[in-house]
Design a protein around this motif. Sequence first.
Motif, PDB file in Angstrom:
ATOM      1  N   GLU A  60       0.650  13.000  12.291  1.00 20.80           N
ATOM      2  CA  GLU A  60      -0.676  12.612  11.845  1.00 20.80           C
ATOM      3  C   GLU A  60      -0.516  11.804  10.559  1.00 20.80           C
ATOM      4  N   THR A  61      -1.303  10.753  10.400  1.00 19.80           N
ATOM      5  CA  THR A  61      -1.264  10.041   9.115  1.00 19.80           C
ATOM      6  C   THR A  61      -2.673   9.671   8.675  1.00 19.80           C
ATOM      7  N   LYS A  62      -2.870   9.669   7.358  1.00 18.86           N
ATOM      8  CA  LYS A  62      -4.150   9.231   6.800  1.00 18.86           C
ATOM      9  C   LYS A  62      -4.135   7.736   6.508  1.00 18.86           C
ATOM     10  N   ASN A  63      -2.957   7.162   6.596  1.00 21.28           N
ATOM     11  CA  ASN A  63      -2.810   5.733   6.335  1.00 21.28           C
ATOM     12  C   ASN A  63      -3.634   4.919   7.339  1.00 21.28           C
ATOM     13  N   LYS A  64      -4.251   3.819   6.861  1.00 18.07           N
ATOM     14  CA  LYS A  64      -5.128   3.037   7.737  1.00 18.07           C
ATOM     15  C   LYS A  64      -4.448   1.803   8.314  1.00 18.07           C
ATOM     16  N   THR A  65      -3.315   1.429   7.771  1.00 18.87           N
ATOM     17  CA  THR A  65      -2.707   0.159   8.181  1.00 18.87           C
ATOM     18  C   THR A  65      -1.309   0.314   8.778  1.00 18.87           C
ATOM     19  N   LEU A  66      -0.728   1.476   8.598  1.00 16.69           N
ATOM     20  CA  LEU A  66       0.631   1.645   9.124  1.00 16.69           C
ATOM     21  C   LEU A  66       0.960   3.114   9.355  1.00 16.69           C
TER      22      LEU A  66
END
Lengths: 180, 180
Positions: free
Chosen positions: B84-90
């Motif tokens: 899971e990631t909160k990053n929006k671009t990568l």
Amino acid sequence: SQTNNQGYSNRGMSLEADINVTNTYYLETDKAVIHKKPTPVQIVNVKYPKRSAAVITEAYFKQASTTDYNGIYRNHYIDFEAKETKNKTLFPLSNIHEHQIKHMQSIIKHGGISFFIIRFSSYNETYLFPGENLFPYWYEMLEDGRKSIPYEKITQDGKLIPFQYQVRVDYLSIVDTLYF
Amino acid sequence: SQTNNQGYSNRGMSLEADINVTNTYYLETDKAVIHKKPTPVQIVNVKYPKRSAAVITEAYFKQASTTDYNGIYRNHYIDFEAKETKNKTLFPLSNIHEHQIKHMQSIIKHGGISFFIIRFSSYNETYLFPGENLFPYWYEMLEDGRKSIPYEKITQDGKLIPFQYQVRVDYLSIVDTLYF
Ligand SMILES: [Mg+2]
Ligand SMILES: [Mg+2]
């Protein structure tokens, strides 16, 4: 006629340890990818000390919902349970659980290979016993209360697993002959 | 065009919890047998109080040597890692480990199906990203230090996993289209 491995001794090493050594060998020689599942633990309390690793300070053993080992071999899903007994005349069914039987039946239904590895430690003999051969004894037990499989049945309907120093429980050699 | 599931909300539930619910559904409907592997723990101390369950009083988290989930579906061995990631671009590669990559490559070599389930939690989008598509980024990282996969690449080379209430991460519907 069955061979007794006591001469070429692996006494003192548990079945689980022997299987783990075997799986490491299989992994390193790229023969199969089969791992022991970690012991399931219910974690209740964890402390996070400064500058050192988190410490679990309260946890409990949970009932495993499946079997001890799984992985892949020759494109096939492999799933098995290892059991050791000191009994000389029978294998007691008492330490197998209903949900393990259900799990193994399910695996077989979905196209996997599932079996027991049973060691009679008094004889230092280790057998591969297919799930399909054990299930009838399980249902017999539920009906008439008989709670074991005679040693002779294991030797007849199972296959003795060869012992070698590096491949202490070479169960895949038996899988080759039984399932392929 | 990708669908955003935020309306039909599963916000607040972790990817792992969603996958566990999904696996329970698969198990109960007899579609597949896929389980989360227990968290590996190094047990150092256990107390055995009279008349109650054994208590683990000192234990440590161990590095997992494989992936989060494995099991069987349509005769095939399935093995995957959820991230899971909160990053929006990568998608950052930093929380993937070398031995997980090696494990997944090994699984594929032996005939299994191995992939990542990657959730961009800001968009509430969850993708199935085949292992084969991720490995090149991993080796690129080892060479030139770039440590992530652009979001666009995940959306292009991965498949958006549909969300339903009971089948919160219906990844097997994607497995059907990609691998069968
Ligand atoms: Mg066991
Ligand atoms: Mg994960």
